[in-house]
Structure formats: structure tokens, C-alpha cells
Design an enzyme around this catalytic site. Sequence first.
Site, mmCIF file in Angstrom:
data_model
loop_
_atom_site.group_PDB
_atom_site.id
_atom_site.type_symbol
_atom_site.label_atom_id
_atom_site.label_comp_id
_atom_site.label_asym_id
_atom_site.label_seq_id
_atom_site.Cartn_x
_atom_site.Cartn_y
_atom_site.Cartn_z
ATOM 1 N N ASN A 191 0.829 -1.222 0.000
ATOM 2 C CA ASN A 191 0.000 0.000 0.000
ATOM 3 C C ASN A 191 0.857 1.262 0.000
ATOM 4 O O ASN A 191 0.872 2.040 0.950
ATOM 5 C CB ASN A 191 -0.947 -0.009 1.205
ATOM 6 C CG ASN A 191 -0.226 -0.181 2.526
ATOM 7 O OD1 ASN A 191 0.814 -0.811 2.597
ATOM 8 N ND2 ASN A 191 -0.777 0.377 3.585
ATOM 9 N N ASP A 206 -0.506 -6.082 12.314
ATOM 10 C CA ASP A 206 -1.146 -5.288 11.262
ATOM 11 C C ASP A 206 -0.733 -3.821 11.399
ATOM 12 O O ASP A 206 -1.558 -2.907 11.335
ATOM 13 C CB ASP A 206 -2.665 -5.430 11.312
ATOM 14 C CG ASP A 206 -3.327 -5.086 9.972
ATOM 15 O OD1 ASP A 206 -2.617 -5.130 8.944
ATOM 16 O OD2 ASP A 206 -4.522 -4.761 9.962
ATOM 17 N N GLY A 263 -6.618 2.140 10.710
ATOM 18 C CA GLY A 263 -5.304 1.590 11.008
ATOM 19 C C GLY A 263 -4.726 2.001 12.339
ATOM 20 O O GLY A 263 -4.983 3.097 12.839
#
Length: 417
Positions: free
Chosen positions: A96, A306, A325
Amino acid sequence: MNFLLKAATVIDPTSPFHNQTVDILIENGTITDINTTIVSEKGVEEVKRDNLYVSQGWFDSSVSFGEPGYEERETIDHGLNVAAKSGFTSIALNPNTIPVTDNSASIGFLTGKAQNNAVNLYPIGALTTKSAGIDMAELYDMQQAGAIAFGDYKKAIQNPNLLKIALLYTQNFDGLVLSFPQENNISGKGVMNEEEQSTLLGLKGIPALAEELQVARDLFLLEYTGGKLHIPTISTAKSVDLIKHAKEKGLQVSCSTTVHHLTLTDKELMTFDSNYKVLPPLRTQKDIDALLKGIEDGTIDMITSDHQPIDVEHKKVEFDEANYGTIGLESAFGCMNAILGIEKTIDTLTRGKKVFGIQGACIDKDNKADISLFNPEGAHVFSEKHILSTSKNSAFVGKSMKGTVYGIVSNGKMILK
């Protein structure tokens, strides 16, 4: 560099020194001696720490930095230093970035930036060009350049035929396909778990069904095509059940969940703190219980931080507008150790390597030194002073932790806090 780890307790069930307290001599990146006592010689750096424990190097299967394109969030060099001081010797880096990691040149850029680092960086290539979900990217070329898997980070594969073709095609070179578990037509414009809390807060919800429909669809496709499928960051009880039955059928499916989905529920959002805005959204205690059971029985293959740095301009804004996030490398070990205990924590931090085709290194003489150093004891509360990342968007500030990470020895280098 040569190192001598003094009075280190080994946590490695594959090692003949498991649960023993020993000295470990590392010369030029290789373990040359393990004994009850080893006398330090000239040119050897001696390492002593309180209640020192060691294990095989930890692996995180879902890490995001910012470079290229979002360097203000995290550069590769700084991010790898954070990973090292958080105990990780290997990370899988998500695609990303700007531009998206969707060709062999972009894979080469990442591996080149990480060359000669203590931490091993393994790129994940985008499954589709620009992660747009339309055309399949150059998967084979990326694998030849060093990509270990293929997936569009946090973007679901909406076209089932595209996933079908990807699963068929990657069998030619034993590739691993990642499919993010969300049906966008169900999730819509939701920003948190659709349950009682979303109603109380007046926020649009993402039902568990959005994840479970996608998981079920992907498993049907896998059963039809064969191949290898990894479902990252599952968050619901039904997802665990679906994957468990797929494994019982013999399908080559693996999955991960995140540290925050194991420890935090949607009740955290009562303060509208955007640090708790993650994708998939935080779920309920019932889901946490099912995830923990899935870890215990082996349905869930690994736990990931993550780790996703987000700059303040895109995080400290109105909840609906904030990016999804949380960072998590720094807090991963302490959080997991507090709920799972040391043996299960180390197991889930190391066994993901096999899924991604990464060779592990048993702690034994004549083997490569790929080691994480830590103290499993001692409680503390995670605070902003513990954050090492450039971005500060942590969902774990104020949460209880157990244990301390000292650092790593990997690739002939040692990095300690």
C-alpha cells in the site's frame, strides 16, 4: 560482529536446549557454541540482561511502512529499526504505497532498500495492477524478484473470477494468494462493527456478515481451483468456524488475526477515539473468545500486529473521516504475552514463517543466528513513551502489557533497545 548471550533461557520446542538456561556464542552470524557457561574472549560483545529469554526470530505477516509515497508516516529504514527493537527479525511488507508495489521493479526497490539490514524484509506484491481490482498484476515476475505472496492490502477482491484465475495461475509457481475478507456491498459506508455499540453511537456499521460472506465465497473458490489461499486479519466467530471446516476438508487455506482483534472490543469506540478505527472493525467479546479458541486449536495460523502508520492529518480528525489503522509492532509482544502466556505467544509469532515459505532457524549449534531477545515477566502500562514509530496512532496506549523486548540478533547484526 561476534556476540555472547549470557544466561539466556531458550524457548524453542525444536531445539535440544528448549527451556534450558545457557550461554550462546554467535560468530559471524552463526551459533558456534551453546553451553552452561562460555568464557568471553577478546572481540566478543557480551550481552547480559535481566531474566533474558531467547526464541527463534519473530515474523509479522502484515506490516505497512510509508516508503515510497508516504515517507512522512514511516520510512523503510526507520520502520525496520522499529521492528528490530520490537523483537521481529522478519516482516512481510504490504504493497500500500505510491506507487503500488505491483511489478518486479517495485519489489526490487524494496529489497534493495532493506539490503544488509538486521531485519529481513519480504515484500507482498499487489494481486492486481495498482490494487484497482481489475487486471491481475505481474505475479510471476514479482515472485522472481522476491515477492512472497500477492494481495491488495485492505481491498477485497470483488470479482470472484479474478480470484479464481489467480488461484489457478499461481499454482504454476507455488504462489500464495491473499484475499481481504470483506464484501463491500454489505459493508457499505460503515465505519465500525454493526452491533449495539454502533446504534448507541450513531455510527454506520459493518456487520460481521460482510466478512463471513467473503470468507465463504473465497473458500468455495479455493475448493474448486486448488492452490494456496491466505485470509488475513479475520475478526469474527463465524470466520473461524468456516476456516476450520475448510482445513478439515484438506484445503490449503491459512489465516491470521490481529493483536487488537484479540484484545479490544467495539466498546472502546465510546470515546470516538479514531485510533480504534481499524479494518476489519473491532468486534465483540464473543468474537474475541472464538478467535482465542481458534488460536488454541490451530485454526488461526498466526497473529499479526497489522502495523499501519497513519500521519496525524489523516488520523486525528472526525471519526467518520479518519483513516483506518493502528501501529502495533511495539506493543505486539507485551499484549500477546499478557493474554496467551509465553509458550503460545512465541508459537504464534514464529509459525507464520512456514505459511509464507520462509525458512526458520532452530536455536542450535552451527545454525544461523536468527534470534529474538526478551523478558517474559513484569507488567507495565503501554504509553506514548514506548512508541518508536514515526506515526503515533496506537490503539494500545493505556493498555496493560506483560514482558519486555530487548531486541534481536539476525543477519550477523545485533540491535538492542
